[in-house]
Write a protein that holds these residues in place. Structure first.
Motif, short mmCIF file in Angstrom:
data_model
loop_
_atom_site.label_atom_id
_atom_site.label_comp_id
_atom_site.label_asym_id
_atom_site.label_seq_id
_atom_site.Cartn_x
_atom_site.Cartn_y
_atom_site.Cartn_z
N MET A 1 0.85 -1.19 0.00
CA MET A 1 0.00 0.00 0.00
C MET A 1 0.88 1.23 0.00
SD MET A 1 -3.15 -0.99 0.17
CE MET A 1 -3.69 0.66 -0.08
N GLU A 2 0.38 2.29 -0.58
CA GLU A 2 1.08 3.56 -0.46
C GLU A 2 0.07 4.67 -0.47
OE1 GLU A 2 3.37 2.77 -4.12
OE2 GLU A 2 2.64 4.73 -4.75
N LYS A 3 0.53 5.85 -0.10
CA LYS A 3 -0.38 6.99 -0.01
C LYS A 3 0.44 8.24 0.18
CE LYS A 3 -0.58 7.32 4.83
NZ LYS A 3 -0.33 8.73 5.06
N CYS A 4 -0.27 9.34 0.14
CA CYS A 4 0.37 10.64 0.37
C CYS A 4 1.07 10.63 1.72
CB CYS A 4 -0.69 11.73 0.35
SG CYS A 4 -0.18 13.25 1.11
N THR A 5 2.29 11.15 1.74
CA THR A 5 3.06 11.16 2.98
C THR A 5 3.24 12.58 3.53
OG1 THR A 5 5.11 11.38 1.76
CG2 THR A 5 4.38 9.15 2.27
N PHE A 6 2.55 13.55 2.96
CA PHE A 6 2.86 14.96 3.24
C PHE A 6 4.32 15.23 2.87
CE2 PHE A 6 -0.32 16.96 6.52
CZ PHE A 6 -1.24 17.11 5.49
N CYS A 7 4.84 14.51 1.92
CA CYS A 7 6.25 14.62 1.51
C CYS A 7 7.16 14.53 2.74
CB CYS A 7 6.52 15.88 0.71
SG CYS A 7 5.99 15.74 -1.00
N VAL A 8 7.03 13.44 3.45
CA VAL A 8 7.77 13.31 4.72
C VAL A 8 9.27 13.40 4.51
CG1 VAL A 8 7.76 10.80 4.67
CG2 VAL A 8 7.87 11.97 6.86
N ILE B 1 9.36 24.06 4.96
CA ILE B 1 9.02 22.74 4.42
C ILE B 1 7.78 22.89 3.54
CG2 ILE B 1 8.23 20.44 5.02
CD1 ILE B 1 9.89 20.84 7.65
N VAL B 2 7.95 22.56 2.30
CA VAL B 2 6.84 22.67 1.35
C VAL B 2 6.72 21.35 0.60
CG1 VAL B 2 5.88 23.98 -0.55
CG2 VAL B 2 7.40 25.10 1.05
N PRO B 3 5.58 20.70 0.67
CA PRO B 3 5.44 19.48 -0.12
C PRO B 3 5.32 19.81 -1.61
CG PRO B 3 3.44 19.90 1.15
CD PRO B 3 4.41 20.97 1.50
N ALA B 4 5.51 18.80 -2.42
CA ALA B 4 5.60 19.02 -3.86
C ALA B 4 4.34 19.65 -4.42
CB ALA B 4 5.89 17.70 -4.56
#
Lengths: 242, 483, 179, 718
Positions: free
Chosen positions: A155-162, A184-187
């Motif tokens: 499974m995978e999902k959005c990580t808040f661009c960890v 910190i800015v996610p993509a």
């Protein structure tokens, strides 16, 4: 109950505000997310069967009748719930709450692929690697070395661009300072052409997200389920303002 | 000897029914005693007669298991879960449907055996073994699915709690973890419960066999000699297990229902799921017992002596009752959603009946409610084995449809209509599902020639306790309380 | 007439079983040995000698203090010193040939974490963890040797010992290393 | 120049760096055995495991957005926006984001090829042979022709210099994107109304009311990121002012759906509507009605547009009463036979609203432009047919795909002796070329982009390689210069050693031109130029348009074509994230859903549900589309689109490739096959005048859409 709520207030950290009034629905965030996070493309047949792996989707519904018809665009991603339905159901703690970041982490290498978390997510925010997806050489050269490439059955999902969160914190620590708002800015937020997506620290009352989340237009998706989403939408569209 | 037994049976069939006692004997196995040796030989004969057709079936099902189950599964492991038809948002498909189905089937074996044993329902005696075997083999078929449906089955052992260098434990809050524990517990206890009453019969078979069979029976009979002390202990052990396994059984299927009920999915999140699943499981399981009894009676030697119309009749009544109970819970599900008033749940339930796959919902209601209610009232139907065979098969089709409605069809219509989807099972999934059916039949085929499918000692014990007495001018059956 | 010995008591069967077990166990042993043996390097670099003459680790592995990867020395880094030395032995001649051909030396990294572990040297160096803690006593090695039992428990163990309980929340967080 | 050499060397070295670790392993134990390579000599600004960022300019469309490309160990990892760049200010769109998929596309051409026209066989050449082939062509300048795309500008400048030096024909620039935007028409109208050759810049950010006549400024029009920023600012004005947008168009585009009101007008009637609004506005403002607006009959305009007179009056009031009103012409409204007049009428509305050079009004983007109209393309085709072209150089343009079949470009090519394509991919045009000398892709090359429709200040956006070339490709400028160097007549005038030298000479005048940085000499200036991603002025230097006409011209605005209801349909072609079609080989552009329909990996024809019902067509049916007066037909899958006029159908542009690699080929349809070849008075193709008939084929094919049909539309199927 009040204590419980208070505790949740205190433990929240990273959050996102999406202003649907200025979100144009252009899908730049979707592409940005996919390019940042090594999300594989699956091709036409798999997309047609609902197996696209986009971590972020723009939900588009139509409102009204011709000629007053208009679409609404709502970016939908992992809501990083404070009380996430995906977490308790995972038998191996692959879907687990990060105490430090207060987000939902998907630990790919611990995932055994029961897909229970995905069933239990009311936002349909999780996607599953149905196959090993090929990125033919040399196209694999652009894959982001900071993000694991997932193999089949995970499974995978959005990580808040960890990866950016961790990097931002390490960078700040190396420079001997605290993480500042906007470090910190996610993509998705970085790409968003209208700056509709804002990311930041909800525990800091002075941060941009905190201020925006106090807007009277703010709402959370499916808030009545009590999952305490960390993504806050600002109501938009033609009904507002004027 | 075998020939004698046969002629005896034939004689009984053609014999003119004269007295009331004759009629009672014909009706009730318990009142139709047979010399011990003869009965033992009948069972031994059933067990040792293997025809060519039998071996063709065994080999056929063996190949089917290898290809349909393990071949398809291997292909899926090598390629990825994508060869199954599951998709966003329906992440569970017929793997889990079939899993719940098998666990349900495996329920009734124990239910029939243990509950009827505890309540001393005498008509149970000849078929407890068949039912218990169904439990064990049903569990074996079902327990494959938690593995099959894993995306990365090669690391399934991460679900098992064991100390390791990573400081990691499985999540005991997860219903899947409970599932793992419940199913392994149930598999273990139901196997023991199957084995305990088997010991005297194995000893009987040991004394009447040679060669590898003798070795096998000798090993598993654990040196049974039939002393009074052994009997006492065995009865005590069976008694304890019969009581103990009932809560295990209830809890297992409740836990299986918790896989769904603890979820946040609209249409799953319901307190009624525990009993609803148990009733459904018993309904499908008892039906499966009838199906199996019919097949045994048709194919196994000497079985029409042991399995009589009274058994079909009795089980038919049970099915009718459980069909009604199931319908009550089904109605309750709608009642609760109406009372709860959650729009998402209402929408899901409405879509079950009106959506593009509404035929599944109607199939479920027809097979589970309409057919039993229409036919099982009728004693003649209940006493017509081939009709019972068809009806019970249909009930299980209906129960499969119920699980199908609950799992993929509910998942397909959740709170975000943008993501709704329809699930199309693929050939690989269907193949694996059929593969476990073949595995079940294959195991049963092997067992039918390896162990006595009728608990001989229990039948004999029952027959000793029963007798027909003359009271005045009428003859009435009577039972002596054992022990 | 064959003696009526059950099949499991026949000598040939028993010997075969023992052999199969031996092969399995031995194969596993050899496999484990090979994963732990140092890989062959293009030049059998004598760490002990270089450490002995006082070379700092970070002279060659420059990235450790500032980034995630310590890095392996470039050809010109070696050549910077060695061009002043006479190539006395085969290894030094190898260095010279790499430098003359302007080829990179294909060092084989030894201390590698799996792809799903995001290790960063920099915070560890900042926290004062010495190189030897993880890489072993390099001063006594020629080529770098893989260190056994570098697993998650080992990381966590050290994180716990070296930190306060408050910090350990972060240092034991899944997202610190896995994403 | 020494600077340049060391830079290239660096790229070569870093390219050797660590081979892709993440690539080989997946999330599994295999990564232990990945072999990494160390550097020969690691540059001091580079470090293993740390990223290096380079500023460059996006080459996916002519908007010229500034990019920051993240690289690590010699690989381009991720495209991000350049926060300081005046066009996009740190933002980036889907097309820019996927440019790394162009760079690392497995279907790129690996080196110079000689090929047989029409089939896929080819023989590799060396670059020496390639240069001598180019040299043969250049040595006879009268018989050469250049067909260039809209970017990069430095190549255009060089070729222009070449043609000026030798008297050869000026290079022709064409892109289907330009046609879809109505570029040529907008420019011609701007010249007529505002008296200048510059692109108008419409300042959304402070406007109260915006009337948008067909411009898809949030998708592809001119400079979508700059306009998206303007859109945001407009919605977030001071004191909670939000602005009000009215979009006119037969099909609701993404831009129109973000408007507050969508007025579905008949294609081709936008000009009449604009005139009518002008008339109402002038009347409400109590002015004498200018000649431009006086001629229009309100009722006739409303009828032609298919809206009520009352609605028209309301809109007029809205426009007249707002403090800052703005009208934007663009897209489908301009690509009709009355497109030129429409553009004038809409630009005239701005004059009427008195917003020229005021916040929330119209400005002029700095710099003059060089977009060629379709007339130039037609001239080129005629030259080819007349046998006047021996060597045709094609760069950055895929005419076989992008031009209407009816123009006969393919036929004209047969008369050309040598066709040389510089395409990095084997596109449709490369397939009919004699030689392919692949240029670098945008992320591997040097250059600049000069003309930026989305900036408020004079800008030269620099292009620099962020990685060393993946394949044996060569910059076209270098090829041309090398060829020219061997021709004495040319080498005297084109005295540049190579591409970088050419760029440096071109930008040397900028050193003292008042930019936000300056330098004492070229090497320093050059390093800053590369570092900041270009050069731009310190402050905004917008031009102010002037009222060149005093609104006293009269327009002869024809009413739009009539269609037989239910049988004939207007065809609207709209642009998507595929741009001019070059995006089709980027798998993530294919997989990113279309914002309005959520369809991926295919093209579709949008049809109003009522129309479909009338024709007996269901969602996902395949229909045959035949242009009226034409024979070419195409087949497309129907998408029942609720936001389109019932008398109109719409097809996206960009799919339907017969070449361009594994992800593009055999996917969707190319509506250019249906376009009419006629042009309007500004020389723009009148593609929106195309009328079609629709025939069901009886076949179906479900579109790969992200939405659920049951969930969203309540259909019986998913």
């Amino acid at each position: 109950m009040a204590e419980l709520l208070k505790e949740q207030e205190e433990t929240q950290k990273w959050g996102m505000v999406i202003d649907m009034d200025i979100c144009s629905g252009c899908q730049a965030c979707v592409t940005a997310c996919s390019m940042e996070n090594n999300v594989p493309f699956v091709g036409e047949d798999e997309m047609a069967y609902g197996r696209g792996l986009q971590w972020m989707r723009i939900r588009r519904y139509w409102e009204g009748e011709y000629p007053e018809v208009t679409p609404t665009h709502q970016p939908m991603l992992c809501q990083q719930c404070g009380s996430a339905p995906c977490e308790p159901v995972c038998p191996t703690f692959a879907s687990v709450h990060s105490q430090e970041e207060q987000i939902n982490v998907q630990v790919y290498n611990r995932c055994i692929g029961t897909r229970y978390c995905a069933n239990n997510c009311p936002f349909s925010a999780r996607v599953f690697n149905w196959f090993d997806y090929e990125t033919p050489a040399p196209m694999n050269s652009y894959l982001n070395p900071d993000v694991s490439v997932r193999r089949r059955g995970i499974m995978e999902k959005c990580t808040f661009c960890v990866q950016r969160i961790v990097h931002g914190r390490q960078q700040a620590a190396a420079e001997g300072r605290e993480v500042e708002d906007g470090d910190i800015v996610p993509a998705c937020a970085q790409a968003c052409p209208t700056d509709a997506i804002v990311f930041g620290d909800l525990s800091d009352p002075e941060s941009k997200v905190s201020k925006m989340s106090r807007s009277d237009r703010a709402f959370k998706e499916l808030e009545e389920l009590g999952t305490q989403p960390k993504v806050i939408y600002l109501k938009g569209g033609k009904s507002y303002g004027g | 000897m075998a020939a004698d037994a046969k002629s005896l049976l034939n004689g009984r069939k053609t014999a003119h029914v004269e007295t009331e006692a004759e009629e009672l004997r014909k009706e009730h196995l318990m009142l139709d005693p047979m010399p011990r040796d003869e009965m033992n030989d009948m069972v031994m004969e059933a067990m040792t007669t293997t025809t060519k057709t039998y071996w063709v079936w065994v080999i056929g099902f063996g190949i089917a298991v290898a290809v349909l189950l393990f071949g398809a599964w291997g292909y899926m492991i090598a390629t990825g879960m994508g060869v199954a038809g599951i998709r966003r948002p329906i992440y569970w498909g017929i793997f889990i449907v079939t899993f719940v189905f098998w666990i349900g089937i495996s329920h009734a074996g124990t239910f029939v055996s243990a509950i009827l044993r505890v309540f001393k329902a005498e008509f149970r005696r000849p078929f407890t073994r068949a039912a218990e075997l169904m439990t064990t083999f049903g569990l074996a078929a079902g327990a494959i699915y938690p593995l099959v449906h894993l995306g990365r089955v090669w690391v399934f052992y991460w679900m098992i709690p064991y100390p390791n260098a990573r400081w990691l434990w499985p999540n005991f809050r997860s219903a899947l973890e409970w599932d793992l524990l419940a199913i392994t517990t149930y598999l273990l206890s139901s196997t023991i419960y199957l084995f305990l009453p088997l010991i005297p019969d194995l000893a009987m078979a040991r004394d009447r066999s040679t060669g590898i069979r003798h070795f096998f029976y000798k090993t598993f009979a654990l040196g049974w000699r039939g002393t009074e002390a052994e009997w006492t202990r065995l009865r005590k052990a069976i008694g304890i297990f019969a009581f103990a396994i009932i809560p295990v059984m209830f809890s297992v299927h409740t836990i299986v229902s918790w896989d769904f009920a603890v979820g946040q999915v609209a249409g799953w999140h319901s307190t009624i799921f525990g009993p609803y699943f148990i009733i459904g499981a018993i309904l499908s399981g008892v039906s499966a017992v009838v199906t199996i009894l019919y097949v045994l009676r048709k194919t196994l030697k000497n079985m029409d002596y042991f399995i009589r119309l009274e058994h079909f009749d009795g089980l038919g009544k049970l099915i009718l009752i459980f069909s009604m109970a199931w319908a009550y819970f089904f109605f309750n599900e709608y009642l609760l959603s109406w009372y709860g008033g959650e729009a998402a749940v209402k929408q899901v339930l409405t879509l079950h009946a009106t959506g593009p796959t509404a035929w599944v919902w109607y199939l479920m209601l027809i097979c589970n409610v309409a057919i039993p209610w229409l036919f099982l009232w009728n004693k003649k139907v209940r006493r017509t084995p081939w009709l019972m065979f068809i009806i019970t098969l249909l009930v299980n089709v209906g129960m499969y449809a119920e699980r199908y409605t609950i799992i993929p069809l509910t998942l397909g219509h959740q709170r975000s209509p943008f993501d709704w989807g329809i699930y199309n099972p693929t050939i690989v999934e269907v193949s694996i599902a059929l593969g476990t059916l073949c595995l079940f039949i294959f195991l049963y085929l092997l067992a039918s020639r390896a162990i006595p499918l009728v608990p001989v000692w229990e039948v004999q014990e029952g027959q000793m306790a029963h007798s027909i007495r003359k009271v005045g001018k009428t003859e009435v059956p009577s039972v002596t309380e054992l022990e | 007439m064959k003696p009526n010995v059950p099949w499991w008591q026949r000598g040939s069967i028993r010997i075969s079983i023992v052999l199969v077990l031996l092969i399995l166990v031995g194969g596993a042993g050899v496999g484990i040995y090979y994963t732990q043996a140092p890989p062959e390097q293009p030049i059998p670099f004598p760490h002990n000698f270089h450490v002995g003459i006082g070379a700092e680790c970070m002279y060659c592995h420059t990235g450790a203090a500032t980034g995630p990867s310590a890095g392996l020395p470039t050809t010109n880094k070696c050549w910077g010193c060695h061009q002043q030395l006479e190539p006395r032995n085969e290894n030094l001649k190898l260095v010279a040939s790499f430098a003359e051909n302007e080829e990179s030396i294909p060092w084989v990294p030894v201390a590698l974490q799996p792809d799903f572990v995001k290790f960063n040297h920099q915070p560890h160096i900042t926290a004062g963890v010495s190189c030897e803690t993880c890489h072993g006593d390099v001063a006594s090695m020629t080529v770098a040797e893989p260190q056994p039992r570098h697993n998650m428990g080992w990381c966590l163990d050290c994180h716990q010992k070296m930190s306060t309980p408050e910090d350990f929340v972060r240092l034991s967080d899944c997202a610190t290393c896995h994403y | 120049m020494s600077n340049k050499i060391s830079r290239r060397d660096f790229l070569k070295i870093s390219g050797i760096g660590v081979t892709a670790a993440a690539v080989l392993t997946g999330c599994g134990p295999a990564s232990r055995y990945v072999v990494r390579q160390s550097y020969v000599d690691m540059p001091e600004y580079n470090q293993t495991g740390k990223s290096t960022y380079y500023a460059t300019t996006c080459q996916e469309c002519p908007a010229g957005c500034g990019l920051i490309v993240r690289t690590q160990e010699g690989r381009a990892i991720k495209v991000e926006g350049n926060p300081n760049h005046p066009v996009n200010q740190g933002k980036v769109c889907s097309r820019g984001l996927t440019s790394v998929q162009g760079l690392y596309n497995p279907d790129r051409i690996g080196g110079p090829l000689q090929r047989t026209r029409g089939d896929r066989s080819s023989q590799p050449l060396t670059w020496e042979e390639a240069v001598s082939t180019v040299q043969n062509g250049l040595s006879n300048p009268e018989k050469t022709a250049f067909l260039l795309g809209l970017m990069p500008d430095h190549l255009f400048d060089l070729v222009t210099e070449f043609s000026e030096t030798t008297g050869a024909a000026a290079p022709v620039r064409y892109s289907a994107l330009g046609t879809l935007e109505g570029r040529a028409t907008l420019l011609a109208a701007s010249k007529k109304m505002y008296g200048t050759d510059q692109f108008p810049y419409f300042d959304l950010s402070a406007a109260d009311v915006v009337f948008n006549f067909g411009a898809d400024y949030l998708e592809t029009w001119l400079s979508p990121l700059a306009y998206s920023r303007g859109y945001r600012k407009m919605r977030k004005q001071e004191f909670g002012k939000r602005g009000y947008i009215v979009a006119f168009g037969a099909r609701q585009s993404l831009t129109a759906s973000n408007a507050d009101e969508w007025i579905p007008v008949t294609p081709g009637s936008e000009g009449l509507v604009a005139l009518a609004i002008g008339q109402i506005t002038a009347r409400l403002k109590g002015q004498t009605i200018p000649a431009l607006f006086a001629g229009v009959n309100l009722q006739a305009a409303a009828d032609a547009a298919g809206i009520s007179l009352q609605k028209l009056q309301q809109l007029g009031q809205l426009f007249a009463n707002a403090e800052n009103s703005l009208a934007i012409p663009g897209g489908a409204a301009l690509t009709t036979s009355v497109g030129y007049e429409t553009a004038q009428a809409v630009l005239g509305l701005n004059i009427l609203a008195d917003n020229l050079g005021k916040p929330g009004g119209v400005f002029l983007a700095p710099g003059t432009t060089s977009t060629a109209s379709m007339e130039a393309v037609k001239t080129l085709i005629q030259r080819c047919l007349d046998g006047e072209v021996d060597t045709l150089f094609i760069h950055g343009c895929n005419p076989i795909f992008e031009l209407p079949d009816k123009l006969g470009f393919e036929k004209a090519l047969e008369k050309v002796k040598t066709i040389i394509s510089f395409a990095p991919f084997e596109d449709e045009t490369a397939l009919v070329s004699d030689f392919v000398f692949p240029d670098h892709t945008g992320l591997e090359s040097f250059g600049y982009q000069r003309l930026l429709a989305g900036t408020d200040r004079s800008t030269y956006s620099s292009i620099q390689p962020v990685v060393q070339p993946v394949h044996n490709t060569k910059s076209t400028v270098d090829v041309l210069l090398a060829a020219a160097a061997a021709i004495p007549a040319l080498s005297a005038n084109l005295n540049y050693t190579d591409e970088v030298d050419f760029i440096q000479q071109k930008i040397s005048s900028l050193i003292q031109a008042g930019g936000f940085f300056t330098a004492s000499e070229m090497p320093t200036f050059w390093s800053k130029w590369l570092q900041f991603g270009g050069w731009w002025k310190n402050a905004a230097n917008f031009g102010t348009p002037r009222d060149a006409t005093k609104l006293d011209l009269e327009l002869n605005m024809n009413t739009p074509q009539k269609v037989t209801e239910g049988e004939e349909f207007h065809l609207v072609t709209f642009s998507t994230q595929m741009g001019d079609g070059r995006g089709a080989n980027r798998p993530w552009l294919q997989e990113t859903p279309d914002p309005q329909t959520t369809v991926t990996w295919n093209s579709w024809i949008e049809m109003h549900p009522a129309t479909a019902e009338h024709l007996g067509i269901m969602d996902d049916d395949i229909v045959e589309i035949t242009p009226i007066g034409g024979t070419n037909t195409i087949e497309a899958i129907v998408y029942l689109y609720p936001a389109i006029r019932p008398d109109t159908v719409a097809i996206p542009f960009g799919q339907g490739h017969t070449a361009l690699g594994r992800w593009a080929e055999g996917r969707g349809v190319n509506p250019a096959k249906l376009w009419s070849e006629t042009t309007n008075q500004a020389g723009e193709l009148t593609i929106s005048d195309t009328l079609v008939t629709i025939t069901p084929t009886g076949r179906r094919r479900p579109l790969a859409r992200q939405e659920s049909r049951v969930g969203v539309y309540g259909d019986g199927e998913h």
